[in-house]
Scaffold this motif. Structure first.
Motif, short mmCIF file in Angstrom:
data_model
loop_
_atom_site.label_atom_id
_atom_site.label_comp_id
_atom_site.label_asym_id
_atom_site.label_seq_id
_atom_site.Cartn_x
_atom_site.Cartn_y
_atom_site.Cartn_z
N PHE A 20 9.65 -55.35 -83.00
CA PHE A 20 10.25 -56.16 -84.62
C PHE A 20 11.25 -56.07 -85.68
CE2 PHE A 20 5.37 -56.32 -83.11
CZ PHE A 20 5.21 -57.55 -82.79
N GLY B 280 10.33 -53.80 -91.37
CA GLY B 280 8.65 -54.51 -91.40
C GLY B 280 7.34 -53.11 -90.89
N PRO B 281 6.18 -53.61 -90.65
CA PRO B 281 5.39 -51.87 -90.66
C PRO B 281 5.51 -51.61 -89.37
CG PRO B 281 4.27 -54.63 -90.67
CD PRO B 281 5.84 -54.71 -90.68
N THR B 282 6.38 -51.75 -88.72
CA THR B 282 5.99 -51.37 -87.37
C THR B 282 6.92 -50.19 -87.22
OG1 THR B 282 4.74 -53.55 -86.25
CG2 THR B 282 5.81 -51.69 -84.46
N HIS C 254 1.50 -51.76 -80.67
CA HIS C 254 0.23 -51.98 -82.22
C HIS C 254 -0.38 -52.90 -81.57
CE1 HIS C 254 2.13 -56.26 -82.63
NE2 HIS C 254 2.38 -55.74 -83.38
N ALA D 147 4.66 -63.38 -87.80
CA ALA D 147 5.56 -62.16 -87.02
C ALA D 147 6.10 -62.67 -85.50
CB ALA D 147 5.60 -60.77 -87.35
N SER E 6 1.00 -61.44 -82.26
CA SER E 6 1.90 -60.46 -83.53
C SER E 6 0.14 -60.10 -84.16
CB SER E 6 2.64 -60.75 -84.28
OG SER E 6 2.64 -62.17 -85.37
N VAL E 7 0.48 -59.45 -84.40
CA VAL E 7 -0.74 -59.03 -85.16
C VAL E 7 -1.13 -59.99 -86.61
CG1 VAL E 7 -1.65 -57.17 -87.49
CG2 VAL E 7 -0.74 -56.58 -85.54
N SER E 8 0.29 -60.47 -87.51
CA SER E 8 -0.16 -61.11 -88.91
C SER E 8 -0.66 -62.66 -88.35
CB SER E 8 1.43 -61.26 -89.40
OG SER E 8 2.94 -61.49 -88.56
N GLY F 234 9.46 -60.71 -87.70
CA GLY F 234 8.71 -59.64 -88.05
C GLY F 234 8.79 -60.35 -89.70
N THR F 235 7.09 -59.64 -89.99
CA THR F 235 6.61 -59.60 -91.83
C THR F 235 7.30 -58.90 -92.24
OG1 THR F 235 4.77 -58.26 -91.24
CG2 THR F 235 4.23 -59.91 -90.63
N ASP G 260 -1.04 -59.51 -93.49
CA ASP G 260 -0.57 -58.73 -93.07
C ASP G 260 -1.11 -56.86 -92.82
OD1 ASP G 260 1.78 -56.99 -91.94
OD2 ASP G 260 3.35 -57.37 -93.42
N GLN G 261 -0.64 -55.86 -92.37
CA GLN G 261 0.06 -55.13 -92.13
C GLN G 261 0.27 -54.30 -93.60
OE1 GLN G 261 0.32 -52.72 -88.56
NE2 GLN G 261 1.24 -54.57 -88.13
C1 MLT Z 1 3.23 -58.53 -86.69
O1 MLT Z 1 2.40 -59.28 -87.12
O2 MLT Z 1 2.64 -58.20 -85.81
C2 MLT Z 1 4.07 -56.65 -87.97
O3 MLT Z 1 3.66 -57.20 -89.32
C3 MLT Z 1 4.85 -57.27 -87.48
C4 MLT Z 1 6.59 -56.40 -88.10
O4 MLT Z 1 6.06 -55.20 -88.22
O5 MLT Z 1 7.06 -57.29 -88.66
#
Ligand code: MLT
Length: 320
Positions: free
Chosen positions: A34, A38-40, A90, A155, A159-161, A183-184, A201-202
């Motif tokens: 991503f 972002g979180p990852t 993830h 994302a 994706s997780v979001s 990505g977020t 989101d994370q």
């Molecule tokens: C996601 O939604 O999968 C993550 O937030 C991706 C990211 O790291 O941007």
């Protein structure tokens, strides 16, 4: 003849042992599937930073974006299994993706050697700061009335979001416009800027912006509030107990990576997660750190397999 064979075997055992003993003798590429920021990416850089010191070689983050994280994950699955390419996967890339991509080019279980869990990442429902609803109850009513006007950022499919907001949208019975990003990290910039209305989101991506009141947090999908954001109610407290959801980040190597290297990478990860400064950086952002038994390759393999089963069910229902 037998003697020559056993000499050859001894030679190869010595040669591969020597190669392993020298690992790593050059920088290790850590694929983040991503966008940067972002979180990852954030979890990868925090953990990778300490692992670099343990390994005595640089861990170089490479952001390979696209297709909800599956482009970078495919690249990692197909990389040489020599310990010099690993990835931060993830819950989406290794749990949800198989349910939404029938032609996925990798199998999260068969094509990877799990290294270990880096962080647990609770999920929050967040919105631009001037979206009218004040709390989760009001958001639920507002979203139901204004479904066709709402823009939700995510994302990319899988994706997780995307997956967690698919769950939210299906609980609420709404069909907003879904806006994909790489990505977020970039999605959050647009949420702060008011170009999109809400996202799931994370926590590690959101904590600083929630603390600065640049965005609104309606609820966290965990049993208890997060120590990093004690003012944010749980979705249960906010009247939406069905939205119980968490994600995670974990390190993977391509399948076939020598076991000794996987053990060495796992030991470096465990050491990073025991380091006070590294722990603080993760905990301050709201990440959860697994205890020792949750950080093994075996524990991660079990998690991936249960997540694939879980998200397969959830996303089938959400797609209806
Ligand atoms: C996601 O939604 O999968 C993550 O937030 C991706 C990211 O790291 O941007």
């Amino acid at each position: 003849m037998m003697k020559r064979l056993s000499m050859l075997a001894a030679f190869f055992a010595f040669a591969s042992g020597a190669a392993l003993a020298a690992y790593p003798e050059r920088p290790v590429t850590l694929i983040v599937p991503f966008a940067a920021g972002g979180p990852t990416d954030v979890v990868a850089r925090i953990v990778g930073d300490h692992m670099s010191r343990t390994l005595g070689q640089q861990i170089v983050v490479e952001n390979v974006t696209g297709a909800g994280g599956t482009t970078g994950t495919t690249r990692a699955a197909q990389a040489a299994p020599d310990g010099y390419t690993i990835m931060m996967g993830h819950m989406g890339t290794h749990g949800a993706a198989p349910a939404v991509y029938p032609n996925l080019k990798y199998d999260p279980l068969k094509d990877f050697a799990p290294i270990g869990l880096a962080a647990g990442t609770p999920i929050l429902i967040v919105a631009r700061k001037d979206l009218p609803p004040k709390d989760l109850k009001e958001f639920v009513a507002y979203a139901k009335q204004n479904s066709d006007k709402l823009n939700e950022a995510h994302a990319g499919v899988g994706s997780v979001s995307f997956t967690t907001c698919s769950l939210l949208n299906s609980i609420l019975g709404i069909k907003p416009t879904r806006v994909p990003y790489q990505g977020t990290g970039p999605a959050l910039n647009d949420l702060v800027g008011g170009q999109v209305d809400y996202m799931c989101d994370q926590i590690v991506n959101l904590t600083p912006q929630i603390q600065a009141a640049s965005i609104k947090a309606y609820g966290i999908g965990t049993e208890k509030r997060s120590p990093a954001l004690p003012d944010v109610p749980t979705t249960k407290e906010g009247g939406l107990p069905e939205f119980q959801v968490s994600a995670w980040n974990a390190l993977f190597a391509p399948k076939g990576t020598p076991k000794e290297i996987v053990i060495q990478l796992n030991a470096a990860l465990v050491k990073a997660l025991d380091d006070q400064a590294t722990r603080k950086r993760l905990l301050d952002l709201g990440a959860e750190i697994a205890d020792k038994s949750g950080r093994t390759p075996e524990a991660l393999e079990k998690l991936v397999s249960s997540e694939i089963a879980r998200w397969n069910k959830v996303l089938k229902v959400a797609a209806k």
